[in-house]
Design a protein around this motif. Structure first.
Motif, mmCIF file in Angstrom:
data_model
loop_
_atom_site.group_PDB
_atom_site.id
_atom_site.type_symbol
_atom_site.label_atom_id
_atom_site.label_comp_id
_atom_site.label_asym_id
_atom_site.label_seq_id
_atom_site.Cartn_x
_atom_site.Cartn_y
_atom_site.Cartn_z
ATOM 1 N N ASN A 33 0.842 -1.193 0.000
ATOM 2 C CA ASN A 33 0.000 0.000 0.000
ATOM 3 C C ASN A 33 0.877 1.243 0.000
ATOM 4 O O ASN A 33 1.881 1.311 0.713
ATOM 5 N N CYS B 49 -2.143 7.536 -1.484
ATOM 6 C CA CYS B 49 -2.840 7.899 -2.719
ATOM 7 C C CYS B 49 -2.207 9.149 -3.326
ATOM 8 O O CYS B 49 -2.041 10.172 -2.642
ATOM 9 N N CYS C 173 -9.039 6.818 -4.322
ATOM 10 C CA CYS C 173 -8.843 5.761 -3.318
ATOM 11 C C CYS C 173 -10.108 5.480 -2.525
ATOM 12 O O CYS C 173 -10.071 4.693 -1.572
ATOM 13 N N VAL D 103 -3.543 3.260 -1.755
ATOM 14 C CA VAL D 103 -3.915 2.412 -2.886
ATOM 15 C C VAL D 103 -2.884 1.295 -2.999
ATOM 16 O O VAL D 103 -1.756 1.417 -2.518
#
Length: 371
Positions: A151, A154, A215, A221
C-alpha cells in the motif's frame, strides 16, 4: 539543400535533448518510461541513501542535490514534458531565462514530513519474508529483480482521503481534539469526568465531506513496486537484506522496512550446500568403478572441474576437491567440493558378457561357464 540542413539541425537538437533528458532520469536510476510512482519511490530511496547526515562518503552531498533537482523536475508533469522535449535549456526558457530550484534539504523535509514530525510519527510494521534464489546466484553473485505488492499513499489526495483540501472539515463532535468528555454521576452532587475517543471522527479530529474518488477515501492504494535484490557471492543461508522504508505506507505512520531472508532454492538431485561446502552426486558405471575414469563436471558458474579416478571406486566413496566449494562471504576464499560416487549396475547381461566376466573373475577351467 537548405531543407536538408534544417532537417539535420533539428535532428541534432532532438538528439541533444534526448541526451540531456537522460541525465535527470539517470540521477534517479530510472528509464524515460518511469511512472509518477516510480519517480517518487526512487527519490524516497535515493535521498535517504545519499543524505549528508547519513552518508559521509565524498560526493554524497552533490549526489543528494542532483537527486533533489531531478525529482523536482520529473515529479512536475509540465516541467517533465518540457524537459523531455527540450532539456534544461527548455526549462530555462519556460521560466523566463532562469531556473529556480528548491533547497534540496527543504524538499527532503517536506517530502518526509520534517525531522520533528518523523520523530513523533510512529513507525509502521516491518515485514519479514523468505526469498529463494538459485544456488548459482549465491555462488556467482547476481542482481535479482522482483515485484512486491504494498500500500502507498494515494497520489491524488496525498493520504488525506478527501477529494480536495476544502473537503476536510474540523469535527463538530469533538471540536478537532479527537476526544469527547462526558460526566457521570457517582453520588448525588458528585460527578466523574471520563474521556473517550470521538466516535464521529475516530479520534482524527477531522471529517471528510467528499471522499477522494481515486482511493474511495481509504487514503492508500495498492501498488506493485519493482525492487532489486543484490545477491553477494557466498551469501550465507538466511542472510537478511533490509529495504528501508519499503513496507506499507500510511498517513498515520512512517513506512517500516522490508527484510528478505535469502535462501538457496532446493533442487532435487542437484547441487547441495552446507555453509561453505558444496556437495554433488556423480553416477558412474561398473567399468568406470573398476578401471577408473576421467570426466568433466560443469560448476555453478560454468567453469569445468575435472573428475579423475585411478583404480577401483567403491560405491558411496566421497572425493574431496579443495577450493571448489562456495565462496566464503566477504573473505575472498573458497570452501571444498565433495563428490559422492554412485555405481549403477546393468539391469541384465547377455550370454557373451557373462562368459567373459566369468573368465575374468574365475578363469576358464573352474566350472563357472554355466553362468
Amino acid at each position: 539543400m537548405p531543407a536538408l540542413s534544417s532537417l539535420l539541425f533539428l535532428s541534432v537538437l532532438f538528439l541533444a535533448a534526448l541526451v540531456s533528458a537522460a541525465d535527470l532520469y539517470k540521477a534517479l536510476e530510472l528509464s524515460r518510461q518511469a511512472t509518477e510512482q516510480d519517480i517518487r519511490s526512487a527519490y524516497k530511496r535515493l535521498s535517504k541513501k545519499y543524505h549528508p547526515d547519513k552518508n559521509k562518503e565524498a560526493g554524497a552531498e552533490d549526489k543528494f542535490v542532483d537527486i533533489a533537482h531531478a525529482y523536482e523536475v520529473l515529479s512536475d508533469k509540465t516541467k517533465r514534458q518540457i524537459y523531455d522535449r527540450h532539456g534544461e535549456e527548455g526549462l530555462k526558457a519556460h521560466e523566463g531565462g532562469q531556473t529556480h530550484f528548491q533547497n534540496p534539504f527543504d524538499m527532503f523535509s517536506s517530502f518526509f514530513g520534517g525531522v520533528a514530525q518523523q520523530q513523533q510519527t510512529r513507525r509502521g510494521p516491518t515485514a519479514v519474508m523468505d526469498f529463494e534464489v538459485s544456488l548459482a546466484d549465491m555462488y556467482k553473485g547476481a542482481s535479482v529483480d522482483f515485484m512486491l505488492k504494498k500500500n502507498i499513499l494515494c497520489d491524488h489526495c496525498r493520504g488525506s482521503g478527501a477529494a480536495s483540501s476544502d473537503d476536510v472539515h474540523t469535527c463538530s463532535g469533538c471540536g478537532g481534539t479527537g476526544l469527547k468528555l462526558s460526566k457521570q454521576q457517582i453520588f448525588p452532587g458528585m460527578y466523574a469526568q471520563t474521556q473517550s475517543t470521538c466516535n464521529e471522527c475516530g479520534g482524527r479530529g477531522t471529517v471528510i465531506a467528499k471522499p477522494c474518488p481515486h482511493c474511495s477515501g481509504q487514503k492508500v492504494v495498492e501498488h506493485t513496486a519493482h525492487l532489486v535484490l543484490e545477491v553477494e557471492r557466498g551469501m550465507p543461508e538466511g542472510y537478511e537484506v533490509v529495504f528501508e522504508g519499503e513496507s506499507d505506507e500510511s498517513p498515520d505512520w512512517e513506512a517500516g522496512d522490508i527484510i528478505l531472508r535469502v535462501k538457496s532454492l532446493k533442487e532435487k538431485g542437484g547441487w547441495r550446500r552446507k555453509e561453505s561446502s558444496l556437495y554433488w552426486k556423480e553416477i558412474i558405471g561398473v567399468d568406470e568403478a573398476l578401471l577408473g575414469f576421467e570426466r568433466n563436471l560443469t560448476h555453478l558458474d560454468g567453469h569445468i572441474v575435472e573428475l579423475k579416478r585411478r583404480g577401483v571406486t567403491q560405491p558411496g566413496f566421497v572425493q574431496t576437491i579443495a577450493g571448489e566449494g562456495m565462496p566464503q562471504h566477504g573473505r575472498g576464499t573458497f570452501g571444498d567440493l565433495f563428490i559422492e560416487y554412485s555405481v549403477v549396475l546393468p539391469t541384465e547381461l547377455g550370454e557373451s558378457t557373462k562368459r567373459k566376466l566369468a573368465e575374468a573373475f574365475y578363469g576358464s577351467a573352474n566350472g563357472h561357464d554355466e553362468l
